[in-house]
Design an enzyme around this catalytic site. Structure first.
Site, mmCIF file in Angstrom:
data_model
loop_
_atom_site.group_PDB
_atom_site.id
_atom_site.type_symbol
_atom_site.label_atom_id
_atom_site.label_comp_id
_atom_site.label_asym_id
_atom_site.label_seq_id
_atom_site.Cartn_x
_atom_site.Cartn_y
_atom_site.Cartn_z
ATOM 1 N N ARG A 80 20.313 57.008 35.794
ATOM 2 C CA ARG A 80 19.516 58.219 35.518
ATOM 3 C C ARG A 80 20.237 59.460 36.047
ATOM 4 N NH1 ARG A 80 15.952 59.116 32.053
ATOM 5 N NH2 ARG A 80 14.690 57.329 32.649
ATOM 6 N N ARG A 107 25.508 52.774 26.903
ATOM 7 C CA ARG A 107 25.255 53.184 28.303
ATOM 8 C C ARG A 107 24.828 52.032 29.199
ATOM 9 N NH1 ARG A 107 19.398 56.312 28.829
ATOM 10 N NH2 ARG A 107 18.141 54.734 27.777
ATOM 11 N N HIS A 164 24.547 62.807 26.828
ATOM 12 C CA HIS A 164 23.192 63.176 27.288
ATOM 13 C C HIS A 164 23.252 63.820 28.686
ATOM 14 C CE1 HIS A 164 18.980 62.534 28.461
ATOM 15 N NE2 HIS A 164 18.681 61.959 27.330
ATOM 16 N N ASP A 176 10.993 68.692 24.908
ATOM 17 C CA ASP A 176 11.822 67.638 24.317
ATOM 18 C C ASP A 176 12.089 68.039 22.871
ATOM 19 O OD1 ASP A 176 11.618 63.982 24.358
ATOM 20 O OD2 ASP A 176 13.183 65.383 23.706
ATOM 21 N N GLU A 186 21.964 68.321 25.694
ATOM 22 C CA GLU A 186 22.691 67.161 25.188
ATOM 23 C C GLU A 186 23.495 67.505 23.933
ATOM 24 O OE1 GLU A 186 18.570 65.153 26.420
ATOM 25 O OE2 GLU A 186 19.641 64.103 24.834
HETATM 26 O O1 TA6 Z 1 17.090 63.166 25.049
HETATM 27 C C1 TA6 Z 1 15.715 63.282 25.291
HETATM 28 C C2 TA6 Z 1 15.145 61.882 25.348
HETATM 29 O O2 TA6 Z 1 15.271 61.230 24.124
HETATM 30 C C3 TA6 Z 1 13.704 62.004 25.803
HETATM 31 O O3 TA6 Z 1 12.820 61.758 24.728
HETATM 32 C C4 TA6 Z 1 13.607 60.968 26.930
HETATM 33 O O4 TA6 Z 1 13.292 59.706 26.395
HETATM 34 C C5 TA6 Z 1 15.014 61.045 27.487
HETATM 35 O O5 TA6 Z 1 15.838 61.081 26.329
HETATM 36 C C6 TA6 Z 1 15.398 59.974 28.467
HETATM 37 O O6 TA6 Z 1 15.497 58.752 27.819
HETATM 38 P P1 TA6 Z 1 15.776 57.461 28.740
HETATM 39 O O7 TA6 Z 1 15.844 56.305 27.790
HETATM 40 O O8 TA6 Z 1 17.087 57.706 29.447
HETATM 41 O O9 TA6 Z 1 14.642 57.409 29.714
#
Ligand code: TA6
Length: 318
Positions: free
Chosen positions: A92, A118, A187, A231, A290
């Site tokens: 994260r 990932r 991301h 988002d 991103e």
């Molecule tokens: O990029 C935004 C997103 O798609 C959000 O909707 C949220 O899900 C975020 O990515 C994080 O996703 P993750 O799977 O890393 O928790």
């Protein structure tokens, strides 16, 4: 299509074996004063890049930059202190690689969100130094495990260059006999002093899909400020985004090549609390900008062709 939960896309290694392997990688790829191998939490292998203009830390698990600190500045990237650092588990923060799909799989939502790159162990392929520039290349190729999730043959290469900025280039090559379609994202989680003192420039006038309102199409009016869960997928935009952080007195530039989508995400308090690997108050010091190709900006790759997605991160005081 295998509908079981994603298998761990790497072999477990004993502690000794891991140490031997790290020593071998250090001997093959280490460059004194510029590139070194180290064991991170839970012994995950990390590559540290050093240069006159800053340093970076890259996890071979996930092929993920987890730190980038320009010389004389606070870290540019945000990393959750609750991150689990376990094999086959998303880290994260930093710059996760979302590939070969962004978000949920369009047809099989039970598959890993944001694809499997990932949560895979990437191979260290090359390191080199040219003056103040430090280079690293990682690779992830299709395998029986990946084909169980996504029935295509591919070669992924992540090239990282650390100099006055940090440049990531994700190169996707179709090595199979059939065309395939990907959506993808670098991301990036950026560290900010206070999300409510941040202004996001460069998206004004672009249309976006609001993921919090069933992908409703809207248009960005003026600069973007964040004061609630956000988002959004901005589409058909190749523009550079500038983060003006009046709390840390810093400007961050997110430039890009080969990307037509920009995703802006902040979970805010309720979502942050709901994620076990997200510090409850962490949402106040981060924003995701991103560098992507998502939704209608998907990429079709014919056999034998490739596509490059790059983000170029830089910053200055002010
Ligand atoms: O990029 C935004 C997103 O798609 C959000 O909707 C949220 O899900 C975020 O990515 C994080 O996703 P993750 O799977 O890393 O928790």
């Amino acid at each position: 299509m295998d509908t079981k939960p994603a298998p761990a896309l790497q072999q477990q290694r004993s502690g000794m074996e891991q140490n031997d392997r790290l020593d071998a990688l250090q001997a093959q790829f280490g460059i004194i004063g510029r590139v070194s191998l180290e064991q991170g939490r839970n012994d995950l292998p990390l590559v540290r890049l050093n240069g006159r203009h800053g340093q970076a830390l890259v996890s071979l698990e996930g092929g993920q930059v987890i730190d980038y600190t320009p010389t004389g500045q606070p870290p540019l990237l945000w990393l959750s202190q609750q991150s689990r650092f376990q094999p086959a588990t998303p880290i994260r923060g930093g710059i996760p690689i979302c590939w070969p799909w962004f978000g949920d799989h369009p047809d099989h939502p039970q598959l890993p969100a944001h694809g499997f790159a990932r949560i895979s162990r990437w191979q260290l392929l090359e390191t080199r130094v040219e003056g103040d520039s430090t280079y690293l290349q990682l690779g992830l190729d299709s395998s029986a495990e990946s084909r169980a999730l996504w029935p295509h043959d591919f070669q992924l290469r992540l090239s990282i260059c650390l100099d006055q900025q940090l440049t990531l280039t994700l190169s996707s090559r179709n090595t199979g006999g059939r065309p395939f379609t990907i959506t993808e994202a670098l991301h990036s989680y950026f560290r900010v002093g206070d999300i409510e003192q941040l202004t996001i420039h460069g998206l004004e006038g672009f249309s976006y899909r609001d993921k919090l309102q069933s992908l409703q199409e809207k248009t960005q009016v003026g600069d973007l400020r964040i004061s609630a869960e956000t988002d959004r997928v901005y589409l058909d935009s190749a523009s550079t985004v500038r983060l003006s952080d009046s709390s840390l007195q810093r400007q961050i530039h997110v430039a890009k090549r080969g990307s037509l989508s920009t995703v802006v995400w902040n979970p805010w308090d309720q979502k942050a609390r709901a994620m076990v690997d997200f510090d409850d108050q962490g949402f106040r010091q981060m924003v995701c900008i991103e560098t992507a190709n998502a939704l209608s900006n998907r990429i079709e790759l014919a056999p034998g062709t490739s596509h490059q997605l790059s983000c170029i991160l830089s910053s200055e005081a002010g």
